[in-house]
Write a protein that holds these residues in place. Structure first.
Motif, short mmCIF file in Angstrom:
data_model
loop_
_atom_site.label_atom_id
_atom_site.label_comp_id
_atom_site.label_asym_id
_atom_site.label_seq_id
_atom_site.Cartn_x
_atom_site.Cartn_y
_atom_site.Cartn_z
N ASN A 250 -1.45 75.46 65.66
CA ASN A 250 -1.00 74.35 66.79
C ASN A 250 -0.53 73.02 66.61
OD1 ASN A 250 -3.58 73.82 65.55
ND2 ASN A 250 -4.22 73.01 67.35
N VAL B 194 -2.93 78.43 74.57
CA VAL B 194 -3.98 79.08 75.51
C VAL B 194 -3.60 80.77 75.61
CG1 VAL B 194 -4.89 79.10 77.84
CG2 VAL B 194 -4.83 77.10 76.68
N ASN C 280 -2.61 82.45 71.77
CA ASN C 280 -3.49 82.36 70.65
C ASN C 280 -4.97 82.92 71.23
OD1 ASN C 280 -1.50 81.65 69.17
ND2 ASN C 280 -2.24 79.37 68.82
N GLU C 281 -5.29 82.26 72.35
CA GLU C 281 -6.46 82.54 72.88
C GLU C 281 -6.70 83.78 73.86
OE1 GLU C 281 -9.16 79.12 73.96
OE2 GLU C 281 -7.85 77.95 73.69
N HIS D 246 -4.13 86.22 73.92
CA HIS D 246 -3.76 87.09 73.13
C HIS D 246 -2.46 87.80 73.94
CE1 HIS D 246 -6.85 86.79 70.43
NE2 HIS D 246 -7.73 87.08 71.45
N PHE E 101 -13.54 78.81 80.19
CA PHE E 101 -13.33 78.56 78.74
C PHE E 101 -14.74 78.55 78.12
CE2 PHE E 101 -8.81 78.43 79.44
CZ PHE E 101 -8.42 79.34 78.66
N THR F 146 -10.75 76.87 65.11
CA THR F 146 -11.95 77.82 65.66
C THR F 146 -12.22 77.20 67.09
OG1 THR F 146 -13.33 76.29 64.54
CG2 THR F 146 -12.84 78.28 63.64
N SER G 299 -11.37 75.77 71.29
CA SER G 299 -10.82 76.18 72.48
C SER G 299 -9.71 75.20 72.87
CB SER G 299 -11.65 76.59 73.38
OG SER G 299 -11.00 76.92 74.71
#
Length: 425
Positions: free
Chosen positions: A54, A247, A250-251, A253, A308, A376, A378
């Motif tokens: 990031n 977002v 990566n989070e 997918h 989240f 790790t 958010s």
């Protein structure tokens, strides 16, 4: 283009040609033209340059840094040398900066080139806004800026898809070459369609006169507070822009190609927001309109945090919430800007420059904050927190600005009411 006239001491609105309005719409789209094409490529850029996944969000922050400095260093020149010359100078810087990004061998060089892009973008964007502000005061400028926003809102739809297509066919460096070609095309459009609108350019003793005007405008707390309102309001949007790739990819997918389509789809809501703004600015008082939007955005951002934090975030729901931010930004831009420019008198180039400085100062801070989120952590939750802070900042400064302006106007009214009695005496 009609010439501005005065009747009874009241400035009459200017009318701009359709090609000029379309050109202005692209000129005030510097963020979309130079951020959105690389949105889906940010993770791939990180891999290619060997940095954290990031860390390339700092390319957004670097662009904002250049925009922040450029608004102060270059923006006021449009009041001295003219709107058109300043815009052309900025477009040349953008073309050079874009080409430099394309050949950057390292993250450090890329960040420096992005800052150069920002310098040029600042000159173009703030001067384009000043031309919109030159249309008149109050509803006149809000309406013209809204028309420009309708055109501007089209670019975030096209640019992500264009950037993804170019990067898929070639690589992320080719996207920057495409940016350079777009800037050359804008140089041609400005030369053909843009008319000079400054009422201060070329005047005798321009630097000293501008210094006096700046002293008057920048000692007005109402203008300063409304400029901060605008800055906070637009930085909310850039929280979403800076975080969205991480977002969704990566989070949540999502693959890059699907993300580009989604990002463009969300950008389409900006056209709706621009149309809503152009309709309602002619019917409602700008302050109440834009503050209502800020309150709704704050509720939206708080919902993002909750989803989240509780692990309930899904692609459809986050897309709707982010889409609302994109849509309402097309209201915040013209209406928020008109509040500040209506307090700036004739030097709208310098006033627009300060508004842009506030915008990109706050945006640089929030996107840098997103870049500090650990692997790790958010990014989505951090984005929600940043948006709550910026929307609250916009609300607070808006009410503070209105309060000081009302106090000033009441004092002026009281002084005026004493004049007949003093003259009679």
């Amino acid at each position: 283009m009609a010439t501005e006239t005065k009747t009874g001491g009241v400035d009459q609105p200017r009318s701009y040609s359709v090609p000029m309005i379309i050109t202005l719409g692209f000129l005030v789209s510097m963020g979309a033209l130079h951020l959105d094409p690389i949105a889906s490529s940010l993770p791939a850029m990180a891999t290619a340059l060997g940095v954290a996944k990031n860390a390339t969000v700092y390319t957004v922050s670097a662009f904002f840094f250049g925009m922040m400095i450029g608004h102060i260093a270059i923006g006021p020149f449009s009041d001295i040398f003219g709107r058109k010359k300043t815009i052309l100078f900025g477009l040349v810087l953008l073309a050079i900066g874009s080409a430099s990004c394309a050949i950057a061998p390292s993250m450090q060089i890329l960040l420096a080139a992005r800052a150069l892009q920002g310098l040029g973008g600042a000159a173009v964007m703030c001067t384009g806004r000043a031309v919109g502000g030159d249309a008149g005061k109050g509803k006149a400028s809000a309406s013209m800026l809204s028309y420009m926003q309708v055109v501007s809102a089209v670019t975030p739809i096209i640019m992500p898809l264009l950037g993804q297509s170019v990067s898929a066919a070639f690589d992320w460096r080719a996207v920057f070459w495409a940016m350079a070609m777009m800037n050359v095309a804008l140089i041609v459009a400005v030369a053909l369609f843009l008319k000079e609108t400054s009422s201060t350019a070329g005047r005798e003793g321009a630097f000293s006169s501008l210094a006096k005007d700046l002293k008057v405008v920048f000692t007005q707390p109402g203008f300063i507070l409304f400029a901060m309102t605008f800055g906070f309001g637009i930085s909310t949007f850039f929280c979403y822009v800076g975080a969205s790739a991480f977002v969704f990819q990566n989070e949540l997918h999502m693959d890059p190609g699907t993300f580009s389509v989604l990002f463009s789809g969300l950008a389409a809501s900006m056209v709706v927001g621009g149309l809503v703004s152009s309709f309602f600015t002619r019917r409602f008082e700008p302050f109440a309109f834009v503050v209502t939007v800020f309150i709704l955005q704050c509720i939206d951002a708080a919902t993002v945090i909750y989803l989240f934090k509780t692990g309930q975030a899904t692609i459809p729901v986050i897309a709707v919430l982010f889409g609302f931010i994109a849509c309402t930004t097309s209201i915040v831009i013209p209406v928020g800007l008109s509040l500040a420019l209506s307090e700036s008198g004739a030097i709208k180039g310098s006033a627009a420059a300060f508004c842009g400085f506030a915008q990109y100062c706050f945006s640089m801070i929030v996107t840098s904050f997103l870049g500090t989120v650990k692997a790790t952590g958010s990014v989505g939750q951090a984005c929600g927190v940043a948006m709550v802070v910026t929307t609250l900042g916009a609300i607070i400064t808006a009410f503070a600005g209105r309060a000081v302006i009302r106090k000033r106007d009441a004092a002026l009214s009281a002084d005026t009411s004493k004049l007949p009695a003093q003259n009679a005496h």
